[in-house]
Scaffold this motif. Structure first.
Motif, short mmCIF file in Angstrom:
data_model
loop_
_atom_site.label_atom_id
_atom_site.label_comp_id
_atom_site.label_asym_id
_atom_site.label_seq_id
_atom_site.Cartn_x
_atom_site.Cartn_y
_atom_site.Cartn_z
N UNK A 1 0.86 -1.18 0.00
CA UNK A 1 0.00 0.00 0.00
C UNK A 1 0.90 1.23 0.00
N UNK A 2 0.57 2.22 -0.81
CA UNK A 2 1.47 3.38 -0.93
C UNK A 2 1.46 4.25 0.33
N UNK A 3 0.52 3.98 1.26
CA UNK A 3 0.52 4.71 2.54
C UNK A 3 1.31 3.97 3.61
N UNK A 4 1.69 2.73 3.32
CA UNK A 4 2.48 1.91 4.24
C UNK A 4 3.90 2.47 4.33
N UNK A 5 4.44 2.67 5.56
CA UNK A 5 5.81 3.20 5.68
C UNK A 5 6.84 2.35 4.95
N UNK A 6 6.55 1.05 4.84
CA UNK A 6 7.50 0.18 4.13
C UNK A 6 7.61 0.53 2.65
N UNK A 7 6.58 1.18 2.12
CA UNK A 7 6.60 1.58 0.72
C UNK A 7 7.80 2.49 0.44
N UNK A 8 7.99 3.48 1.32
CA UNK A 8 9.11 4.42 1.12
C UNK A 8 10.46 3.75 1.37
N UNK A 9 10.46 2.73 2.24
CA UNK A 9 11.70 1.96 2.44
C UNK A 9 12.10 1.25 1.16
#
Ligand SMILES: [Fe+2]
Ligand SMILES: [Fe+2]
Length: 188
Positions: free
Chosen positions: A94-102
């Motif tokens: 999900x693009x709101x998941x912090x892991x996305x930016x990781x």
């Protein structure tokens, strides 16, 4: 080394792709999640087109003309695969998941390293060793390949195989159908 207007060589085309991909990654960091999702899909599609086109038309020329061509190509293909693993991650998170930016950070690190290798080492060698007309011809081939390349990551499949499957009802065909259904354009 410069090229005359309207006669871009393959290095010009690929370098523009690199700039656009890195710019998109940077814009994604500050975008809201919905916009970030759209941008991720665009990034994935563009990087897939770019990688497949390079592997089909540029890496064979590197093998042929660069003294360390085989080693360079092997390294570059491995990095394309690493990029694709990250793309797969971006696709599933999900693009709101912090892991996305990781995962985006991991993708950016590989992308920047890969772009540096190509632009500082391999592309200048290509320009030094391959006749200009041939590099201009490769630019046209790369542009065409990008229009029909798969736009979804398939980390398990070699890109050359993906490309050949596109002429039949293989992976590329599935991508195109899916893109039609989701309204994602293949030709931007
Ligand atoms: Fe590249
Ligand atoms: Fe590459």
């Amino acid at each position: 080394m410069t090229t005359t207007a309207g006669e871009q060589d393959v290095v010009d085309v690929l370098t523009t792709d690199h700039r656009e991909a890195i710019q998109l990654v940077q814009q994604m960091r500050t975008a809201d999640p919905e916009r970030r999702r759209d941008m991720a899909d665009q990034l994935i599609a563009e990087l897939m087109r770019h990688s497949v086109a390079e592997e089909m038309y540029v890496y064979p020329a590197m093998r042929e003309h660069l003294p360390d061509g085989d080693t360079a190509v092997q390294h570059d293909v491995e990095e394309h695969q690493e990029l694709e693993e990250s793309m797969k991650g971006l696709e599933s998170l999900d693009s709101a998941d912090p892991r996305f930016l990781e995962v985006l950070g991991q993708l950016e690190a590989v992308l920047r390293d890969h772009v540096q290798d190509e632009e500082n080492d391999q592309f200048p060698q290509l320009r030094a060793r391959v006749p200009h007309e041939q590099l201009v011809d490769m630019a046209a081939k790369v542009k065409t390949a990008k229009q029909v390349a798969p736009t979804r990551p398939h980390p398990g499949a070699p890109h050359s195989e993906l490309f050949h499957k596109m002429v039949g009802p293989g992976v590329g065909m599935v991508d195109r159908l899916r893109d039609k259904l989701t309204g994602r354009s293949d030709n931007t």
